[in-house]
Design an enzyme around this catalytic site. Structure first.
Site, short mmCIF file in Angstrom:
data_model
loop_
_atom_site.label_atom_id
_atom_site.label_comp_id
_atom_site.label_asym_id
_atom_site.label_seq_id
_atom_site.Cartn_x
_atom_site.Cartn_y
_atom_site.Cartn_z
N GLY A 642 -13.87 5.69 -15.15
CA GLY A 642 -12.47 5.87 -14.79
C GLY A 642 -11.61 4.88 -15.51
O GLY A 642 -12.09 3.95 -16.16
N GLY A 645 -4.11 1.67 -15.05
CA GLY A 645 -3.19 0.78 -15.72
C GLY A 645 -3.77 -0.62 -15.92
O GLY A 645 -3.48 -1.29 -16.91
N VAL A 649 -12.89 1.35 -15.34
CA VAL A 649 -13.96 1.22 -14.35
C VAL A 649 -15.26 1.70 -15.00
O VAL A 649 -15.29 2.76 -15.62
CB VAL A 649 -13.69 2.07 -13.09
N ASP A 759 -2.11 2.47 -0.14
CA ASP A 759 -2.31 3.59 -1.06
C ASP A 759 -3.42 4.51 -0.56
O ASP A 759 -4.33 4.87 -1.31
CB ASP A 759 -2.60 3.08 -2.48
#
Ligand SMILES: *[C@@H]1O[C@H](CO)[C@@H](O)[C@H](O)[C@H]1NC(C)=O
Ligand SMILES: *[C@@H]1O[C@H](CO)[C@@H](O)[C@H](O)[C@H]1NC(C)=O
Ligand SMILES: *[C@@H]1O[C@H](CO)[C@@H](O)[C@H](O)[C@H]1NC(C)=O
Ligand SMILES: *[C@@H]1O[C@H](CO)[C@@H](O)[C@H](O)[C@H]1NC(C)=O
Length: 958
Positions: A642, A645, A649, A759
């Site tokens: 992944g 910003g 990952v 989030d």
């Protein structure tokens, strides 16, 4: 001179000129390749004649190039059109060079003599050129594990001699090409034994004309695509079939009854589709070893009679298949039976395992059925019988029994044992071989796509693979000393993945010829494990330690950030690292790392700097850059899962086999040492079953990384969108909602200081192997400081669609902002729609469609069709009520997370599920000793502040 001799002379001259011209063309073309590629063998710089000069990787016959084999040698660049010049070329293998990219040139079609085209595990992309159909002699075509897109060219149907077709793990789209009188198609490949097309985005129906009785297919692998329509009955004509994988598609309709004619089938996967009608009659498949029909929509049927007649069965998986009736005791006596997973059905009556059960039985999962009686339960000792969720487990005298509680099923760790010796400590990058020599192994992974077995605790099977492979290398006189197999595990596609390390003989590293020999034998499928392991693909890492050094050779050791001042002394290397920031950290690296972890991490913080001393960490360990580099194969693109910003990952595996996810801050988005420390202290104190655990960190060589446990089943979003292939029925969704709510409640009420996640979304809720929900990514998290216990004022961050409107307007963040986002997640759980889709907002859509006077509140049209039959959605109305309370406009009208948890628990109980207990005391224990006056100097954006998810978009959906 007569006219005849004159003519002959001209002819001879002409022939000679044309021979030397084509020799010359080969030479020029090789020079062109050398020019375009980086990392070609050093021998390519010596002498101008590749054929007489002994260029590594090049074989010639009569001064013409007949094979180019450069697998796993670290080549980078593109494949230029010059490749088309090698008109005598028979074998081209450039596998396992992830640096080879760009499109596959149409000039490939000029290689009229090519028999093997093998480009496994590179980074090629774009369409497969139509000219590939000109390669009439091709026998092996392996383009798997690249980024090829577009549809499969119909011209492949011209490859009359093709035996092996592997296009799996690409990004191919479109439908399967079949002949139509004008164009050829896959149906023309009557000599092919292998169609491996899994892990793509192929769509459309499986054309009935794809299959005919002239075919000689043995492996049909179409898994993990977007195929629709029904399974054509013509499949029953291909009697040679042995392995069928059609799982993880969107196939509908009845399974054709003549599938029962396929008497040689040994493995069949039809799971994770939308198949209906009766459970197929498989009496004819008497050689069947492995059967998975799980997660389909078959009509309710009684236990089929073939259950106890398939004498070769090792594995029977039929979760969610609407099976009813009593299990025959004879089923468990099938001699090689290892796994029976019939969970989530309507199996009833009494369970009888008494008749001489198979000695290999490892798992009998009958959870969530209607079994009411289990005579002989008292003597029952098998570890892995699961009856949770059956009426029998509600009887008070049964509740304490092992089989009424969920076991933690962890596969036994395996690694090839030491060969009667003690492994020496080895320096960095060197690995101890099973013969206890330190060396640089070739590393890669086998992906066995349909093994005949499922056993996870009987490890003798891996020893047998080891012996087969070792004797193969010996017979092929390859320079192999020994090899090690380790970490067998099943991945998302249900492939058995096993790590392989091959050690060089006589010296610590392979030369290029050795690597090419080993890698080619696996890319070319020369090694055939004619055993239960069945078909495989292999993916190797690039080898960087060539003894015939050169670009990418062992010289690469000195880096510009570190100066090696010490050398290996008894396995400990003293390294002085000049960290970019100018901070010196002296560290000692030994094998007994665990014991010194904490003190090592302390050493990283220079007390004279401003970072405020040693961080107060609970259980998080410190990793060196080197360690993490190693377990991600040098942060290779293939290990990247992944990006966001803040950086990327990566997935990695620790030497002990544990899988980890590493968040690596991009240079430039790293934060100051103090902020990083503060962030770490916060994260390392969070320990809860429903919250992703931080394992450690790396603050070394100017890098900042966080190391988390790797959560195998990905994000809740992936499952709701169908990407992961895991079907979530209503009860699973309820449990996931409860798990996530508990994780969040913990952050709000029990973490110290309390944490507002900020989030919450389905991308930030991960599912582990047992589909337990784990809240991830404290990307935007905020602890509430004691001074200002009720809210914090911040710049508004979060994800549109999940964001609390009150917070958005007032910039005042409270715990109720998370409650709002959680309410949106609950609506997403029942609708599987994005919060904002085509301009429509999920909250408004649900409210508009809703009519409380009607059944299921009249929500049939907005519900996710895969959630289950409406008659099975007990408790849904309560769930909707709760979610709408969570998304009330005003925070003070929303429930707290602990109220949400209580309500979800009562819904689960109402549905007849056991919500499980959640002793809150057990979680607070890990907080003792942490200063209560802790306050978070919340300043600028942290390493973790980005709007993507923890494991956001999968880059490689493979
Ligand atoms: C392909 O198969 C179809 C149907 O069997 C046949 O009509 C056609 O001639 C074949 N095409 C080629 C190029 O072999
Ligand atoms: C089934 O397998 C056997 C043994 O490998 C083989 O002899 C036979 O030809 C196969 N049947 C078909 C229809 O291919
Ligand atoms: C299943 O198929 C076999 C033939 O292979 C047949 O003998 C048997 O009667 C069938 N069973 C059922 C329940 O239809
Ligand atoms: C383990 O597997 C092998 C075959 O791989 C089998 O022969 C053996 O009986 C199994 N052992 C046990 C204890 O199940």
């Amino acid at each position: 001179m007569s006219a005849t001799t004159g003519g002959l002379l001209v002819l001879i001259i002409f022939i000679q000129v044309s021979i030397s011209t084509s020799q010359n063309t080969d030479r020029v073309a090789l020079q062109a390749l050398k020019h375009v590629w980086q990392g070609t063998p050093l021998s390519w710089d010596e002498g101008t004649d590749p054929c007489s000069g002994g260029w590594v990787g090049i074989t010639c016959t009569n001064s013409r190039v007949t094979s180019i084999i450069l697998s796993s040698t670290g080549l980078t660049g593109t494949l230029p059109g010059d490749i088309g010049q090698f008109t005598e070329l028979q074998i081209l293998d450039l596998s396992f060079n992830t640096g080879l990219r760009g499109s596959l040139t149409p000039a490939i079609g000029n290689l009229a003599k090519l028999t093997n085209l093998i480009l496994v595990g590179c980074s090629f992309n774009g369409p497969i050129p139509r000219t590939i159909g000109n390669l009439e002699r091709l026998r092996i075509l392996s383009l798997n594990n690249n980024g090829f897109s577009d549809s499969i060219p119909a011209t492949i149907g011209n490859l009359k001699n093709l035996y092996w077709l592997d296009l799996s793990a690409n990004e191919l789209t479109g439908s399967l090409p079949v002949s139509d009188g004008v164009q050829p198609g896959l149906d023309n490949l009557t000599h092919a034994k292998h169609f491996h097309l899994g892990d793509n985005q192929l769509s459309g129906v499986i054309p009935p004309t794809l299959f005919n009785a002239n075919m000689s297919l043995i492996h049909l692998l179409f898994e993990n695509n977007h195929l629709r329509g029904s399974i054509p009955s013509t499949l029953g004509l291909v009697k040679s079939l042995e392995t069928i994988r059609l799982d993880r598609n969107s196939l509908r309709g009845d399974v054709p009854s003549n599938i029962n004619n396929l008497v040689n089938v040994t493995e069949m996967y039809l799971s994770n589709n939308l198949l209906t009608g009766p459970i197929p009659n498989l009496t004819g498949m008497h050689l069947l070893n492995y059967l998975d029909l799980s997660n389909n929509s078959f009509s309710q049927s009684d236990i089929p009679s073939w259950f106890s007649t398939l004498e070769s069965l090792t594995t029977l998986k039929m979760r969610f298949t609407n099976l009813a009736g009593e299990l025959p005791a004879a089923l468990f006596s099938i001699p090689q039976l290892q796994t029976v997973d019939l969970s989530n059905n309507r199996i009833n009556g009494s369970l009888d395992i008494s008749l001489d059960p198979s000695t290999q039985l490892e798992l009998v999962d009958l959870r969530t059925n209607l079994i009411s009686d289990f005579p002989g339960s008292r003597q029952y000792t098998m570890d892995y019988l699961i009856l949770v969720g059956n009426p029998i487990c509600t009887e008070s005298d049964m509740m304490g029994q092992k089989f009424c509680n969920l076991p933690t099923i962890t596969p036994a760790p395996y690694a090839t044992p030491w060969n009667n010796c003690a492994p020496p400590p080895c320096g960095s990058d060197l690995v101890a071989s099973p013969n206890c020599q330190c060396a640089y192994p070739l590393v890669g992974s086998f992906f066995f796509k349909a093994p005949a077995f499922s056993a996870v605790t009987n490890l003798t099977i891996y020893d047998s693979l080891h012996n087969l492979l070792m004797s193969f290398f010996r017979n092929a006189t390859l320079p192999v000393d020994s090899l090690s197999l380790s970490n067998p595990s099943r991945n998302l596609e249900d492939y058995l993945v096993i790590k392989l390390q091959v050690f060089p003989s006589g010296q610590p590293s392979f030369n290029r010829t050795g690597i090419i020999g080993v890698a080619f034998s696996l890319s070319n499928q020369s090694f055939k494990p004619k055993t239960d392991f069945n078909t495989y693909t292999f993916n190797a890492e690039i080898y960087k330690y060539f003894s015939d050094s050169g670009p990418g050779g062992a010289k690469r050791k000195t880096s510009n950030t570190g100066i090696i001042v010490g050398s290996a002394v008894g396995g400990c290397v003293l390294v002085v690292l000049l960290v970019l920031a100018g901070v010196y950290a002296v560290r000692q690296k030994g094998r007994a790392e665990k014991a010194v972890q904490q003190s090592q991490s302390f050493a990283l913080w220079d007390p004279t700097s401003q970072s405020g001393g040693v961080p107060q960490l609970k259980g998080a360990r410190s990793f060196t850059f080197e360690e993490l580099r190693k377990c991600t194969s040098n942060f290779s693109e293939t290990s990247m899962i992944g990006t966001g910003g803040y950086g990327n990952v990566y997935k990695g595996s620790l030497p002990n086999g544990q899988l980890i996810a590493i968040k690596r801050a991009r240079q430039g988005s790293t934060q100051g040492g103090l902020e990083f420390k503060t962030e770490l202290e916060l994260l390392s104190r969070v320990h809860h079953k429903n919250v992703v655990a931080l394992i450690g960190f790396c603050f070394d060589q100017g890098e900042q990384m966080l190391v988390y446990e790797y959560i195998v089943n990905g994000t809740l979003k992936d499952s709701l969108s169908g990407r992961s292939g895991i079907r979530l029925d209503w009860t699973r969704r309820l449990k996931i909602a409860l798990g996530a709510a508990r994780g969040l409640q913990y952050l709000h009420d029990l973490a110290d200081p309390p944490i507002i996640h900020r989030d919450i979304k389905t991308n930030n809720i991960l599912l582990d192997q047992r589909l337990v929900a784990k809240v991830a990514d404290f990307g935007l998290s905020k602890p509430l400081s004691d001074v200002n216990r009720t809210h914090v004022t911040t710049q508004v961050k979060g994800t549109m669609g999940y964001m609390d409107p009150e917070y958005y307007m007032t910039q005042q963040l409270t715990e109720k902002s998370d409650v709002y986002s959680f309410g949106v997640v609950m609506l997403e759980l029942i609708t599987a729609r994005n919060p904002i889709e085509k301009g429509k907002y999920i909250v408004r859509e649900v409210k508009q469609a809703m009519d409380k006077n009607k059944e299921l509140y009249n929500l049939h049209d907005v519900l996710d069709p895969t959630i289950g039959l409406s008659s099975q959605l007990k408790g849904l109305e309560k769930f909707v009520d709760l979610s709408l309370m969570c998304v009330e406009e005003r925070g003070n009208q929303r429930p707290s997370m602990s109220e949400v948890v209580k309500e979800l628990e009562s819904i689960l109980t109402f549905v007849g599920l056991n919500p499980g207990s959640e002793p809150s005391s057990s979680t607070s224990a890990s907080y003792e000793g942490v200063g209560k006056d802790y306050s978070h100097p919340y300043s600028n954006d942290s390493l973790f502040a980005y709007s993507g998810g923890f494991m956001p978009q999968k880059l490689h959906p493979k």
